[in-house]
Motif scaffolding. Structure first.
Motif, PDB file in Angstrom:
ATOM      1  N   GLU A 140      14.444  43.029  57.406  1.00 25.32           N
ATOM      2  CA  GLU A 140      13.104  43.602  57.326  1.00 25.32           C
ATOM      3  C   GLU A 140      12.033  42.551  57.611  1.00 25.32           C
ATOM      4  O   GLU A 140      11.062  42.828  58.332  1.00 25.32           O
ATOM      5  CB  GLU A 140      12.864  44.234  55.954  1.00 25.32           C
ATOM      6  CG  GLU A 140      11.485  44.891  55.857  1.00 25.32           C
ATOM      7  CD  GLU A 140      11.356  45.902  54.716  1.00 25.32           C
ATOM      8  OE1 GLU A 140      12.174  45.867  53.777  1.00 25.32           O
ATOM      9  OE2 GLU A 140      10.428  46.732  54.785  1.00 25.32           O
ATOM     10  N   GLU A 141      12.219  41.359  57.091  1.00 30.18           N
ATOM     11  CA  GLU A 141      11.242  40.279  57.333  1.00 30.18           C
ATOM     12  C   GLU A 141      11.060  40.026  58.819  1.00 30.18           C
ATOM     13  O   GLU A 141       9.948  39.837  59.294  1.00 30.18           O
ATOM     14  CB  GLU A 141      11.744  38.977  56.720  1.00 30.18           C
ATOM     15  CG  GLU A 141      11.292  38.716  55.302  1.00 30.18           C
ATOM     16  CD  GLU A 141      12.130  37.592  54.698  1.00 30.18           C
ATOM     17  OE1 GLU A 141      12.605  37.774  53.557  1.00 30.18           O
ATOM     18  OE2 GLU A 141      12.322  36.563  55.395  1.00 30.18           O
ATOM     19  N   GLN A 174      16.856  42.759  53.369  1.00 31.90           N
ATOM     20  CA  GLN A 174      15.540  42.139  53.242  1.00 31.90           C
ATOM     21  C   GLN A 174      15.308  41.092  54.321  1.00 31.90           C
ATOM     22  O   GLN A 174      14.213  40.978  54.853  1.00 31.90           O
ATOM     23  CB  GLN A 174      15.358  41.608  51.817  1.00 31.90           C
ATOM     24  CG  GLN A 174      14.992  42.747  50.887  1.00 31.90           C
ATOM     25  CD  GLN A 174      15.245  42.462  49.407  1.00 31.90           C
ATOM     26  OE1 GLN A 174      16.098  41.680  49.014  1.00 31.90           O
ATOM     27  NE2 GLN A 174      14.470  43.103  48.566  1.00 31.90           N
ATOM     28  N   ARG A 232      17.539  52.785  58.290  1.00 29.67           N
ATOM     29  CA  ARG A 232      16.149  52.320  58.373  1.00 29.67           C
ATOM     30  C   ARG A 232      15.564  52.773  59.712  1.00 29.67           C
ATOM     31  O   ARG A 232      16.263  52.811  60.742  1.00 29.67           O
ATOM     32  CB  ARG A 232      16.055  50.787  58.293  1.00 29.67           C
ATOM     33  CG  ARG A 232      16.376  50.198  56.902  1.00 29.67           C
ATOM     34  CD  ARG A 232      15.311  50.565  55.881  1.00 29.67           C
ATOM     35  NE  ARG A 232      15.536  49.914  54.594  1.00 29.67           N
ATOM     36  CZ  ARG A 232      16.167  50.496  53.566  1.00 29.67           C
ATOM     37  NH1 ARG A 232      16.651  51.720  53.666  1.00 29.67           N
ATOM     38  NH2 ARG A 232      16.310  49.823  52.417  1.00 29.67           N
ATOM     39  N   ASN A 244       5.591  42.818  63.916  1.00 27.78           N
ATOM     40  CA  ASN A 244       4.698  43.951  63.666  1.00 27.78           C
ATOM     41  C   ASN A 244       5.397  45.297  63.742  1.00 27.78           C
ATOM     42  O   ASN A 244       4.794  46.291  64.120  1.00 27.78           O
ATOM     43  CB  ASN A 244       3.517  43.945  64.647  1.00 27.78           C
ATOM     44  CG  ASN A 244       2.617  42.765  64.388  1.00 27.78           C
ATOM     45  OD1 ASN A 244       2.358  42.424  63.232  1.00 27.78           O
ATOM     46  ND2 ASN A 244       2.158  42.110  65.430  1.00 27.78           N
ATOM     47  N   HIS A 245       6.650  45.298  63.396  1.00 26.96           N
ATOM     48  CA  HIS A 245       7.386  46.555  63.342  1.00 26.96           C
ATOM     49  C   HIS A 245       8.180  46.616  62.043  1.00 26.96           C
ATOM     50  O   HIS A 245       9.384  46.382  62.026  1.00 26.96           O
ATOM     51  CB  HIS A 245       8.337  46.669  64.537  1.00 26.96           C
ATOM     52  CG  HIS A 245       7.670  47.047  65.809  1.00 26.96           C
ATOM     53  ND1 HIS A 245       7.257  48.327  66.067  1.00 26.96           N
ATOM     54  CD2 HIS A 245       7.335  46.305  66.887  1.00 26.96           C
ATOM     55  CE1 HIS A 245       6.705  48.368  67.275  1.00 26.96           C
ATOM     56  NE2 HIS A 245       6.731  47.168  67.796  1.00 26.96           N
ATOM     57  N   GLY A 246       7.492  46.932  60.941  1.00 31.47           N
ATOM     58  CA  GLY A 246       8.193  47.062  59.665  1.00 31.47           C
ATOM     59  C   GLY A 246       8.994  48.344  59.650  1.00 31.47           C
ATOM     60  O   GLY A 246       9.070  49.061  60.653  1.00 31.47           O
ATOM     61  N   LYS A 294       9.155  42.724  60.496  1.00 28.95           N
ATOM     62  CA  LYS A 294       7.733  42.663  60.117  1.00 28.95           C
ATOM     63  C   LYS A 294       7.005  41.617  60.944  1.00 28.95           C
ATOM     64  O   LYS A 294       5.862  41.832  61.351  1.00 28.95           O
ATOM     65  CB  LYS A 294       7.612  42.327  58.633  1.00 28.95           C
ATOM     66  CG  LYS A 294       7.672  43.524  57.735  1.00 28.95           C
ATOM     67  CD  LYS A 294       7.254  43.177  56.297  1.00 28.95           C
ATOM     68  CE  LYS A 294       7.278  44.432  55.419  1.00 28.95           C
ATOM     69  NZ  LYS A 294       7.709  44.112  54.042  1.00 28.95           N
ATOM     70  N   LYS A 295       7.699  40.492  61.188  1.00 32.21           N
ATOM     71  CA  LYS A 295       7.071  39.417  61.989  1.00 32.21           C
ATOM     72  C   LYS A 295       6.696  39.915  63.372  1.00 32.21           C
ATOM     73  O   LYS A 295       5.779  39.423  63.998  1.00 32.21           O
ATOM     74  CB  LYS A 295       8.059  38.254  62.142  1.00 32.21           C
ATOM     75  CG  LYS A 295       7.929  37.192  61.083  1.00 32.21           C
ATOM     76  CD  LYS A 295       8.576  35.866  61.524  1.00 32.21           C
ATOM     77  CE  LYS A 295       9.446  35.337  60.372  1.00 32.21           C
ATOM     78  NZ  LYS A 295      10.662  34.670  60.794  1.00 32.21           N
ATOM     79  N   TYR A 310      12.034  55.526  52.089  1.00 29.13           N
ATOM     80  CA  TYR A 310      12.362  55.199  53.484  1.00 29.13           C
ATOM     81  C   TYR A 310      12.481  56.483  54.299  1.00 29.13           C
ATOM     82  O   TYR A 310      13.169  57.427  53.905  1.00 29.13           O
ATOM     83  CB  TYR A 310      13.648  54.373  53.556  1.00 29.13           C
ATOM     84  CG  TYR A 310      13.425  52.966  53.054  1.00 29.13           C
ATOM     85  CD1 TYR A 310      13.817  52.583  51.767  1.00 29.13           C
ATOM     86  CD2 TYR A 310      12.760  52.027  53.844  1.00 29.13           C
ATOM     87  CE1 TYR A 310      13.560  51.311  51.286  1.00 29.13           C
ATOM     88  CE2 TYR A 310      12.495  50.748  53.366  1.00 29.13           C
ATOM     89  CZ  TYR A 310      12.886  50.404  52.087  1.00 29.13           C
ATOM     90  OH  TYR A 310      12.622  49.139  51.616  1.00 29.13           O
ATOM     91  N   LYS A 322       8.971  51.350  62.350  1.00 35.60           N
ATOM     92  CA  LYS A 322       7.636  51.906  62.512  1.00 35.60           C
ATOM     93  C   LYS A 322       7.135  51.718  63.936  1.00 35.60           C
ATOM     94  O   LYS A 322       7.364  50.702  64.569  1.00 35.60           O
ATOM     95  CB  LYS A 322       6.686  51.160  61.557  1.00 35.60           C
ATOM     96  CG  LYS A 322       5.772  52.079  60.774  1.00 35.60           C
ATOM     97  CD  LYS A 322       5.013  51.302  59.722  1.00 35.60           C
ATOM     98  CE  LYS A 322       3.712  52.011  59.394  1.00 35.60           C
ATOM     99  NZ  LYS A 322       3.944  53.335  58.778  1.00 35.60           N
TER     100      LYS A 322
END
Lengths: 381, 380
Positions: B260-261, B257, B134, B267-269, B264-265, B278, B137
């Motif tokens: 990833e959550e 998952q 992974r 702000n970096h998915g 995302k929190k 991917y 971003k």
């Protein structure tokens, strides 16, 4: 490898602390000198061709150091590196070159007539003599940074210049990427062939990119004058022969180098040189003359004497094994050469080798006869 | 932010002067890169400053393997795949079985969609493993990233991983801070990764500043492992002894998952798009980036003349038990999915589960001296 300095601008988003390398386990000249404050100041800069502080230090970050040899840990990507990053490189140079100051002037002397003696080192002891140096072509960036186009242009200019040498210097160019098997074998047998660098010190700085494109070896028909193109420097120039006639080796060296330089000048290209640093090369350790003059000499008794190291130090000489740097001596035969590069002229350095080796051989002969060498101990040169 | 000094400097030289000599090369980049494509791409760079010479450096420096077709190019950031699509689209198409620039990739990490997979015979299937990569971003990729970026990725990763609980509760071991005892244990568990020695990786610049900001995280049960800042930002691995691939895949999906959550929190998915799935450093790992495999005993089947054909039809590949480029030992093979892009995670693991089940049955038949001719599968 990130050579573009757009990435340098992007890196500025991160603080100096975030970007500053971890040098806590490092032992090289760069690591001794590079403070956080210095890094903070230099990280905003780039040379006109785009070389940045991270480009300078990458090899030193990736190679923490040798327990026995103090590596330099930084390289130049172009001529301007030594100016733009002087805050780092001046102290590195001072540490490496015996206290050489930013205000010091370096003297160039390639007049072999100024060498006294050197034609009579005893060939029973001195098996071979060799002088080497490097040269960079002004207007091109250096091996850590140059593009394929630049490297090829350096090769093209070199081939043209070397092809017009004549007499004792007449020879031929062998491009690494299209030599025949027979040519390759001959060059190996002559101990001329250089191969892709394997040392991580060199690889980490980017010098081996695009290998073997635009790399090659030129040598004269007599096999006594050799030029490497686009290895660690644009040019490495080597004069060598069996026996102890260092004077002849040095004369050919000076004549050949001077001739090559004028051929480049005819084509509107000079060598990188200035009155402070002398000849400008990729590694700060090779500044000044870039010259290493040495002999392979039999010193089985002297090398076991308790004062051997001290004698070398006083004579400003260093020893290596016969395979070159990082090798061991075989059969009591040592490679003895000048330790200095910067702050002394070519003639002065070769004089030290000539005088020093003469003395070492006299000492060896004394020890063979079981006699003392105490009265022969030299003063610090 | 688009001024790229050395790239502009290189423009003084003609395309012919700068175009690499690829005459002795055998890799995907060398097959795809024409002078025309190079001429078009050489003046460009991504917003972070990655250029076509950076993309191709590893392929120029490594002419190729006689037996393995290497990719010969890497991405330096997410935008590489867009800015240099003229080169990377044909490479992707060639590497991923004709995948077109207009194709869409499907992601399916719902382990419940996997049928079976919990009953591979442990007398034959010694271990099961699923891995993927992974990218985070907003950061550039390992060939290009700075120390500051790499450390930020490590910090985010440590935060995310240390908040995992239950079966995922674990510990992070930074490469440059582990004790001798920790190192010994990680080696004994076959978890420790070392500085890359392959010139394919070092020439791309991925090993810079080693071992700064590199590390290994694993759960207390030693069944879920994350590598930080090796060839990709993250490599995620689920593994265990025996043949329960369903369980391995469940843990893989759930763990991924959760991670990833948390990213995302902040702000970096993860880098993902509907065309390439991917986004990873090497174009060969696009899509799912997933390699699901088993170590399985197939001493008889592996010497059968139809072995290779069976693998091809099942869309599987074999490796030795040391991984890529190793030989099999004692008839034990590493069998995994060959595809990465164009099929989902569930589909790829299903292929492994069904395919390995069939191969074990074939092995059993051959043990009894029976023929397997009636079992040869159709092309999947």
């Amino acid at each position: 490898m990130p050579f573009g300095n757009t990435h340098n601008q992007m890196k500025m988003k991160y603080s100096s602390e975030q970007e500053y390398p971890d040098l806590s386990k490092h032992n090289n000249h760069m690591a001794k000198v590079l403070t956080q404050d210095m890094y903070k100041k230099l990280r905003e800069r780039a040379t006109p061709s785009g070389f940045t502080i991270d480009g300078v230090i990458q090899t030193g970050v990736d190679n923490p150091g040798h327990p026995f040899i103090m590596t330099v840990g930084c390289v130049a990507g172009d001529e301007e590196t030594y100016e733009v990053f002087k805050d780092l490189l001046d102290p590195v140079i001072e540490d490496r070159h015996g206290g050489y100051k930013p205000t010091d002037k370096h003297k160039t002397d390639l007049n072999s007539d100024n060498l006294k003696g050197g034609d009579d080192l005893d060939p029973n002891y001195v098996l071979s003599s060799r002088v080497r140096t490097g040269r960079s072509i002004r207007g091109f960036s250096l091996p850590p940074h140059c593009s394929r186009g630049e490297r090829r242009a350096v090769e093209k200019l070199s081939i043209e210049a070397l092809a017009s040498l004549s007499g004792d210097l007449k020879g031929k160019y062998y491009a690494l990427k299209n030599m025949t098997e027979a040519e390759q074998q001959q060059l190996i047998d002559d101990h001329f062939l250089f191969d892709k660098p394997v040392s991580p010190l060199l690889l980490a700085s980017g010098m081996a990119r695009d290998w073997p494109d635009a790399r090659g070896i030129w040598h004269n028909d007599n096999k006594t004058f050799l030029v490497w193109v686009n290895e660690e420097d644009h040019l490495r120039v080597i004069s060598m022969q069996k026996g102890g006639n260092m004077k002849e080796v040095f004369t050919r060296f000076c004549t050949g180098l001077t001739k090559i330089e004028s051929l480049f000048k005819e084509r509107s290209h000079e060598f990188m040189w200035n009155e402070h640093l002398g000849y400008v090369l990729t590694c700060p350790s090779n500044l000044g003359t870039g010259l290493r003059a040495g002999v392979h000499v039999k010193l089985p008794n002297l090398s076991k004497n308790a004062k051997f190291e001290e004698v070398l130090k006083k004579l400003r000489l260093q020893k290596r094994g016969t395979g070159g740097v990082d090798t061991a001596a075989v059969g009591g035969v040592f490679d003895i050469s000048n330790a200095d590069r910067l702050g002394f002229s070519e003639v002065e350095l070769v004089q030290m080798v000539v005088d020093g080796v003469k003395l070492l051989v006299d000492m060896e002969k004394r020890l063979e006869k079981g006699q003392s060498i105490d009265d022969l101990m030299p003063a610090q040169k | 932010m688009t001024k790229n000094c050395h790239n502009d400097y290189k423009m003084k030289f003609s395309v012919d002067d700068e175009f690499p000599d690829l005459t002795k090369h055998n890799n995907h980049m060398a097959k795809a890169l024409t002078k025309e494509i190079y001429a078009k791409l050489r003046s460009k760079s991504t917003p972070s400053g990655f250029t076509v010479d950076d993309v191709i450096q590893t392929g120029v420096d490594n002419p190729g393997h006689p037996f393995i077709m290497t990719v010969g190019c890497v991405a330096g950031d997410e935008e590489s795949y867009e800015v240099f699509k003229d080169l990377l689209d044909p490479v992707i198409s060639d590497r991923h079985g004709g995948y077109k620039p207009t194709d869409k990739h499907k992601t399916d990490l719902n382990f419940e969609n996997l049928k079976g997979g919990d009953d591979l015979d442990p007398n034959y299937v010694l271990s099961s493993r699923v891995r993927t990569g992974r990218s985070i971003k907003g950061f550039t990729l390992p060939p290009h990233n700075s120390r500051g970026e790499r450390r930020a990725i490590q910090n985010l990763s440590i935060e995310a991983l240390s908040s995992l609980e239950g079966e995922f509760k674990g510990k992070y071991y930074p490469l440059d801070g582990m004790t001798d005892a920790e190192q010994e244990q990680l080696i004994a568990d076959h978890f420790l990764f070392d500085k890359p020695v392959s010139p394919l990786l070092t020439c791309a610049g991925m090993a810079r500043d080693w071992p700064d900001a590199r590390g290994i995280w694993h759960n207390d049960n030693k069944t879920f492992l994350v590598w930080v800042n090796e060839e990709d930002h993250l490599r995620v691995i689920s593994m265990q002894k025996g043949g329960n691939m369903k369980e391995v895949f469940r843990r893989f999906c759930v763990g991924l998952q959760k991670i990833e959550e948390i990213f995302k929190k902040h702000n970096h998915g993860f880098m993902w798009n509907e065309h390439l799935g991917y986004i990873l450093t090497c174009p060969s790992n696009l899509g799912t980036g997933l390699r699901g495999g088993v170590h399985v005993k197939l001493p008889k089947l592996s010497t059968h003349p139809k072995f290779e054909e069976i693998l091809t039809r099942l869309r599987l590949q074999k490796r030795g038990t040391g991984g890529v480029d190793t030989a099999s030992v004692g008839g034990v093979f590493d069998i995994s999915n060959a595809d990465r892009l164009g099929s989902s995670e569930v589909e790829q693991v299903q292929l492994v589960v069904d395919g390995v089940k069939l191969m074990v049955e074939m092995e059993k038949k051959l043990e009894k001296g029976e023929s397997i001719d009636g079992m040869i599968p159709a092309q999947k």
